[in-house]
Design a protein around this motif. Sequence first.
Motif, PDB file in Angstrom:
ATOM      1  N   ASP A 484       0.859  -1.284  -0.033  1.00  0.00           N
ATOM      2  CA  ASP A 484       0.092   0.162  -0.024  1.00  0.00           C
ATOM      3  C   ASP A 484       0.822   1.259  -0.114  1.00  0.00           C
ATOM      4  N   PRO A 485       1.079   1.944  -1.041  1.00  0.00           N
ATOM      5  CA  PRO A 485       1.977   3.118  -1.078  1.00  0.00           C
ATOM      6  C   PRO A 485       1.374   4.147  -0.549  1.00  0.00           C
ATOM      7  N   THR A 486       0.096   4.296  -0.079  1.00  0.00           N
ATOM      8  CA  THR A 486      -0.485   5.319   0.783  1.00  0.00           C
ATOM      9  C   THR A 486      -0.748   5.326   1.974  1.00  0.00           C
ATOM     10  N   TRP A 487       0.007   4.267   2.562  1.00  0.00           N
ATOM     11  CA  TRP A 487      -0.330   3.735   3.995  1.00  0.00           C
ATOM     12  C   TRP A 487       0.188   4.853   5.058  1.00  0.00           C
ATOM     13  N   SER A 488       1.257   5.575   4.597  1.00  0.00           N
ATOM     14  CA  SER A 488       1.942   6.767   5.630  1.00  0.00           C
ATOM     15  C   SER A 488       0.809   7.868   5.660  1.00  0.00           C
ATOM     16  N   GLU A 489       0.094   7.872   4.580  1.00  0.00           N
ATOM     17  CA  GLU A 489      -0.437   9.221   4.236  1.00  0.00           C
ATOM     18  C   GLU A 489      -2.094   9.052   4.654  1.00  0.00           C
ATOM     19  N   THR A 490      -2.360   7.967   5.263  1.00  0.00           N
ATOM     20  CA  THR A 490      -4.025   7.628   5.531  1.00  0.00           C
ATOM     21  C   THR A 490      -3.993   7.317   7.043  1.00  0.00           C
ATOM     22  N   GLY A 491      -5.277   7.536   7.542  1.00  0.00           N
ATOM     23  CA  GLY A 491      -5.433   6.967   8.823  1.00  0.00           C
ATOM     24  C   GLY A 491      -4.649   7.660   9.956  1.00  0.00           C
ATOM     25  N   ASP A 492      -4.418   6.819  10.785  1.00  0.00           N
ATOM     26  CA  ASP A 492      -3.635   7.208  12.054  1.00  0.00           C
ATOM     27  C   ASP A 492      -2.199   7.643  11.608  1.00  0.00           C
ATOM     28  N   ARG A 493      -1.577   7.091  10.466  1.00  0.00           N
ATOM     29  CA  ARG A 493      -0.398   7.717  10.110  1.00  0.00           C
ATOM     30  C   ARG A 493      -0.469   9.110   9.884  1.00  0.00           C
ATOM     31  N   LEU A 498       1.238  14.850  10.679  1.00  0.00           N
ATOM     32  CA  LEU A 498       0.768  16.336  10.921  1.00  0.00           C
ATOM     33  C   LEU A 498       1.505  16.606  12.274  1.00  0.00           C
ATOM     34  N   PHE A 499       1.650  15.564  13.170  1.00  0.00           N
ATOM     35  CA  PHE A 499       2.419  15.828  14.260  1.00  0.00           C
ATOM     36  C   PHE A 499       3.740  16.122  14.033  1.00  0.00           C
ATOM     37  N   ILE A 538      -2.414  20.992  11.569  1.00  0.00           N
ATOM     38  CA  ILE A 538      -3.030  21.875  10.564  1.00  0.00           C
ATOM     39  C   ILE A 538      -2.364  21.038   9.436  1.00  0.00           C
ATOM     40  N   SER A 539      -3.219  20.920   8.193  1.00  0.00           N
ATOM     41  CA  SER A 539      -2.468  20.251   7.043  1.00  0.00           C
ATOM     42  C   SER A 539      -1.667  21.204   6.385  1.00  0.00           C
ATOM     43  N   ARG A 540      -1.123  20.552   5.126  1.00  0.00           N
ATOM     44  CA  ARG A 540       0.079  21.518   4.797  1.00  0.00           C
ATOM     45  C   ARG A 540      -0.656  22.528   3.853  1.00  0.00           C
ATOM     46  N   ASP A 541      -1.577  22.391   3.425  1.00  0.00           N
ATOM     47  CA  ASP A 541      -2.545  23.471   2.500  1.00  0.00           C
ATOM     48  C   ASP A 541      -3.369  24.229   3.488  1.00  0.00           C
ATOM     49  N   LEU A 546      -7.211  19.827  12.661  1.00  0.00           N
ATOM     50  CA  LEU A 546      -7.683  18.572  13.518  1.00  0.00           C
ATOM     51  C   LEU A 546      -7.426  18.883  14.887  1.00  0.00           C
ATOM     52  N   VAL A 547      -8.315  18.711  15.979  1.00  0.00           N
ATOM     53  CA  VAL A 547      -7.896  19.123  17.389  1.00  0.00           C
ATOM     54  C   VAL A 547      -7.947  17.761  17.947  1.00  0.00           C
TER      55      VAL A 547
END
Length: 614
Positions: A484-493, A498-499, A538-541, A546-547
Amino acid sequence: MSLSAGSSPLHSPKITPHTSPAPRRRSHTPNPANYMVPSSASTPGNNPVSQTPSSGQVIQKETVGGTTYFYTDTTPAPLSGMRSFKNYHRTACRAEGQIIEVFPNYHIYPPTAPHVAYMQPKANAPSFFMADELRQELINRHLITMAQIDQADMPAVPTEVDSYHSLFPLEPLPPPNRIQKSSNFGYITSCYKAVNSKDDLPYCLRRIHGFRLVNTKCMVLVDMWKKIQHSNIVTLREVFTTKAFSEPSLVFAYDFHAGGETMMSRHFNDPNADAYFTKRKWGQHDGPLPRQHAGLLPESLIWAYIVQLSSALRTIHTAGLACRVMDPTKILITGKTRLRVNCVGVFDVLTFDNSQNNNPLALMAQYQQADLISLGKVVLALACNSLAGIQRENLQKAMELVTINYSSDLKNLILYLLTDQNRMRSVNDIMPMIGARFYTQLDAAQMRNDVIEEDLAKEVQNGRLFRLLAKLGTINERPEFQKDPTWSETGDRYLLKLFRDHLFHQVTEAGAPWIDLSHIISCLNKLDAGVPEKISLISRDEKSVLVVTYSDLKRCFENTFQELIAAANALNVLLALGAHHTTMKKCGNSEGREGLQALATDVTVFNFNNYSYL
């Protein structure tokens, strides 16, 4: 609201310290279980504040960077006038006359202890890390410990000697045709650092060239030396013979103290220091008289050496042995003032003869008296800062120098050690001459211990934070996981990404990088403890905010890391099963399957144990 989110935009972050604020104080500690951004379903009215909360719930409001956030809280509000403790927990219940203990619920760096802070010579010393001087000293020791040689450049050094390998010369090797022998031992000697294959620890090997051990009864003395453990003695570990150097050799294995230098090289390496004694020899006028702090050593340093050397002699003599190597070339100095007597036991083996077979300790009393004379010579040489001062023709002039520059106690100690007595002397006789200076040295050692313990306390926290960052680094920006190439960009990851931006990638209003080590350390400590404090990610854009709480981040963090560990362990199990595929064929289906299942369990447990320190 689910804490999972979709793919993050690949734009540069526009996070500033104002949009990612420092922790704010509240009237009470919110309940982390009820942190959520309300949706239209949860707040049907136009004004969320005007809605009547359900029983036990309180709608809280917070404004961050011009944006208002609402969330529900089931924690009842504190009574008016009652003090609250944010980010703290109590360890005792209030009772009449009972003290309430309040501690932070996450790791923080306490301030330096006052008794250590007032010792620090530098006011601008780093607060999060150990002192630069101590760090550099430790790094130098590590480099020396790990030093190796190119075997092609030094073919004379064997690759292995008995159970030792990775030999590294600690001093220039004598030429093969050398005839001149050591002035101390009467044999050609060389010294190496080596690693013992039995325990993988570094040791110092002192080789005696061309020596054949004829009488093994001297090993009785070697066994006595091996039992001596003292802070000012280099411990002898073993003695063995070898032909690995292309000739018979006797090797003494000692503890290795990286970075040590001899007293000879530290204090007696200046040829100009002998000028005061050598000029009279040639009939010239005396030069200017050396003074303390202007050519001579401070008396406090000499007394520090006396305390350590006399302590070593006292332990050796109490064990029924004699040092016999009280010489500036055989005294190691590590750090600033730490002394260790080196090469103990060498003379006991080299000079052992058949007359000592019945009683190897027969001559020890005589050797112990010689130790006291040798100690007196070392102290006199230190007081004169010259080895020429201990020569017989210069003794009178050397004592005049001591009388003018040092106390009468030091003069009397030297005279007592160098003067022949009608009775047997003991090293305990000089204790009254040392007097209260012993307490000065004890106080200095304990103060030094306080400083090192304070530095160690900092590194304890730093090691924990490093393990936390190491785990975080295995998650962020992982190219692919389980195809899954999007694993690190989705869900808890995605929250952890963002942290990571919140930690390291913040910028000021002008767009310059905002770098604050205290912010990074504080956030990591709160993540490690999972405190209920909220944080805005806060997302990069800058289109998503997200609080979440640190406890939510910790849950995402631990679950994600355990997912990686489980995948790694599963691969190890498959490899083990494949390697032992023949076991099933030999043992039969049922027995082989049970054995492989046990093997898989063992492998899984083993790998989890490997990761347990993280």
